[in-house]
Design a protein around this motif. Structure first.
Motif, mmCIF file in Angstrom:
data_model
loop_
_atom_site.group_PDB
_atom_site.id
_atom_site.type_symbol
_atom_site.label_atom_id
_atom_site.label_comp_id
_atom_site.label_asym_id
_atom_site.label_seq_id
_atom_site.Cartn_x
_atom_site.Cartn_y
_atom_site.Cartn_z
ATOM 1 N N LYS A 89 9.270 1.616 3.990
ATOM 2 C CA LYS A 89 7.938 1.213 3.513
ATOM 3 C C LYS A 89 7.763 1.715 2.080
ATOM 4 N N GLU A 90 8.405 1.029 1.133
ATOM 5 C CA GLU A 90 8.241 1.452 -0.255
ATOM 6 C C GLU A 90 6.797 1.262 -0.714
ATOM 7 N N ILE A 91 6.122 0.249 -0.141
ATOM 8 C CA ILE A 91 4.692 0.042 -0.412
ATOM 9 C C ILE A 91 3.940 0.140 0.908
ATOM 10 N N VAL A 92 2.896 0.958 0.923
ATOM 11 C CA VAL A 92 2.006 1.086 2.073
ATOM 12 C C VAL A 92 0.663 0.505 1.660
ATOM 13 N N ILE A 93 0.091 -0.346 2.515
ATOM 14 C CA ILE A 93 -1.199 -0.989 2.232
ATOM 15 C C ILE A 93 -2.252 -0.390 3.149
ATOM 16 N N MET A 94 -3.348 0.073 2.547
ATOM 17 C CA MET A 94 -4.458 0.645 3.312
ATOM 18 C C MET A 94 -5.689 -0.236 3.174
ATOM 19 N N ASP A 95 -6.389 -0.443 4.281
ATOM 20 C CA ASP A 95 -7.675 -1.140 4.272
ATOM 21 C C ASP A 95 -8.747 -0.094 4.037
ATOM 22 N N LEU A 96 -9.476 -0.208 2.940
ATOM 23 C CA LEU A 96 -10.486 0.797 2.582
ATOM 24 C C LEU A 96 -11.781 0.630 3.360
ATOM 25 N N ASN A 97 -11.857 -0.372 4.223
ATOM 26 C CA ASN A 97 -13.041 -0.579 5.045
ATOM 27 C C ASN A 97 -12.819 -0.175 6.497
ATOM 28 N N GLN A 98 -11.610 0.269 6.826
ATOM 29 C CA GLN A 98 -11.311 0.666 8.202
ATOM 30 C C GLN A 98 -10.909 2.135 8.236
ATOM 31 N N TYR A 99 -11.416 2.841 9.236
ATOM 32 C CA TYR A 99 -11.141 4.258 9.379
ATOM 33 C C TYR A 99 -10.703 4.558 10.803
ATOM 34 N N SER A 100 -9.980 5.651 10.946
ATOM 35 C CA SER A 100 -9.685 6.176 12.276
ATOM 36 C C SER A 100 -10.554 7.402 12.493
ATOM 37 N N ASP A 101 -10.848 7.732 13.691
ATOM 38 C CA ASP A 101 -11.599 8.928 14.068
ATOM 39 C C ASP A 101 -12.962 9.078 13.405
ATOM 40 N N PRO A 102 -13.758 8.016 13.212
ATOM 41 C CA PRO A 102 -15.068 8.234 12.605
ATOM 42 C C PRO A 102 -15.969 8.981 13.573
ATOM 43 N N PRO A 103 -16.991 9.676 13.165
ATOM 44 C CA PRO A 103 -17.403 9.870 11.772
ATOM 45 C C PRO A 103 -16.831 11.123 11.130
ATOM 46 N N THR A 104 -16.147 12.020 11.891
ATOM 47 C CA THR A 104 -15.597 13.222 11.272
ATOM 48 C C THR A 104 -14.102 13.058 11.070
ATOM 49 N N ASN A 105 -13.573 13.737 10.056
ATOM 50 C CA ASN A 105 -12.148 13.679 9.739
ATOM 51 C C ASN A 105 -11.649 12.247 9.587
ATOM 52 N N SER A 106 -12.445 11.393 8.966
ATOM 53 C CA SER A 106 -12.072 9.987 8.807
ATOM 54 C C SER A 106 -10.807 9.845 7.970
ATOM 55 N N LYS A 107 -9.958 8.936 8.390
ATOM 56 C CA LYS A 107 -8.734 8.622 7.666
ATOM 57 C C LYS A 107 -8.656 7.113 7.495
ATOM 58 N N TYR A 108 -8.288 6.677 6.288
ATOM 59 C CA TYR A 108 -8.102 5.251 6.062
ATOM 60 C C TYR A 108 -6.955 4.754 6.930
ATOM 61 N N LEU A 109 -7.027 3.493 7.326
ATOM 62 C CA LEU A 109 -6.001 2.917 8.180
ATOM 63 C C LEU A 109 -4.936 2.201 7.367
ATOM 64 N N GLU A 110 -3.694 2.463 7.708
ATOM 65 C CA GLU A 110 -2.572 1.706 7.171
ATOM 66 C C GLU A 110 -2.539 0.376 7.907
ATOM 67 N N VAL A 111 -2.580 -0.729 7.137
ATOM 68 C CA VAL A 111 -2.606 -2.045 7.786
ATOM 69 C C VAL A 111 -1.366 -2.880 7.487
ATOM 70 N N GLY A 112 -0.628 -2.529 6.438
ATOM 71 C CA GLY A 112 0.543 -3.321 6.085
ATOM 72 C C GLY A 112 1.517 -2.529 5.243
ATOM 73 N N SER A 113 2.669 -3.154 4.968
ATOM 74 C CA SER A 113 3.689 -2.493 4.165
ATOM 75 C C SER A 113 4.649 -3.528 3.585
ATOM 76 N N PHE A 114 5.409 -3.080 2.603
ATOM 77 C CA PHE A 114 6.486 -3.889 2.032
ATOM 78 C C PHE A 114 7.737 -3.032 1.967
ATOM 79 N N ASP A 115 8.831 -3.557 2.487
ATOM 80 C CA ASP A 115 10.133 -2.911 2.450
ATOM 81 C C ASP A 115 11.045 -3.771 1.589
ATOM 82 N N SER A 116 11.432 -3.259 0.422
ATOM 83 C CA SER A 116 12.289 -4.032 -0.471
ATOM 84 C C SER A 116 13.697 -4.137 0.096
ATOM 85 N N SER A 117 14.475 -5.030 -0.471
ATOM 86 C CA SER A 117 15.839 -5.258 -0.004
ATOM 87 C C SER A 117 16.776 -4.125 -0.373
#
Length: 178
Positions: free
Chosen positions: A31-59
């Motif tokens: 996963k050379e590139i990790v994509i995060m959705d800035l509108n989605q969180y895990s564990d709300p409302p405390t210790n919120s973490k942005y969610l990884e939603v996608g990635s790119f793996d180069s050749s």
């Protein structure tokens, strides 16, 4: 400013952000590139973490150095290769569109007016410009040499009439070029 959420798990070499997404160029070969959705969180409302939603793996096996995104296209440098990848969706594994060899390690990308400006760590070519109007087929880069060390960072004005290039430290050569 105060931080509302965090994201952990990757050694990050560069970041790029837009309204709803953030992109990380990482040292993770799958996963050379990790994509995060800035509108989605895990564990709300405390210790919120942005969610990884996608990635790119180069050749290739090289770590991601720099990342940029516009519309449905992502751009990445990994070692001495420039990549374009699909962002028509931000979720899941994203596919590679094209790649092009660079003169050295691509340290920073800026894309303005269908041109990718890449600060390149090379003794002979510090800046390369690639027409990205067709991200599925990339032409040979235009090479720009300055009397300086390897390119480290680049900024380009909105009309693409001026580029600001920073190069590596030198006791005898200039380190900033316009």
């Amino acid at each position: 400013p105060s931080g509302g959420a965090t994201f952990d798990g990757y050694k990050t070499n560069d970041t790029f952000g837009e309204t709803n997404y953030a992109y990380l160029a990482t040292d993770t070969n799958s996963k050379e590139i990790v994509i995060m959705d800035l509108n989605q969180y895990s564990d709300p409302p405390t210790n919120s973490k942005y969610l990884e939603v996608g990635s790119f793996d180069s050749s290739g096996p090289t770590d991601g150095n720099s990342v940029y995104a516009i519309g449905d296209v992502g751009y990445m440098t990994a070692g001495s290769t420039f990549y374009t990848f699909d962002l028509s969706s931000h979720s899941g594994s994203r596919t590679q569109k094209a790649s092009k060899a660079l003169a050295g390690t691509g340290n920073k990308i800026v894309v303005v007016n269908n041109k990718a400006y890449i600060a390149v760590n090379s003794a002979s070519t510090q800046l390369q410009i690639i027409d990205v109007s067709n991200p599925d087929s990339l032409p040979t880069p235009v090479n720009i040499s300055v009397d300086g060390q390897g390119g480290r960072n680049i900024s380009v004005n909105q009309t693409a009439t001026r580029a600001y290039l920073a190069t590596a430290e030198s006791g005898t050569q200039s380190e900033f070029f316009i």
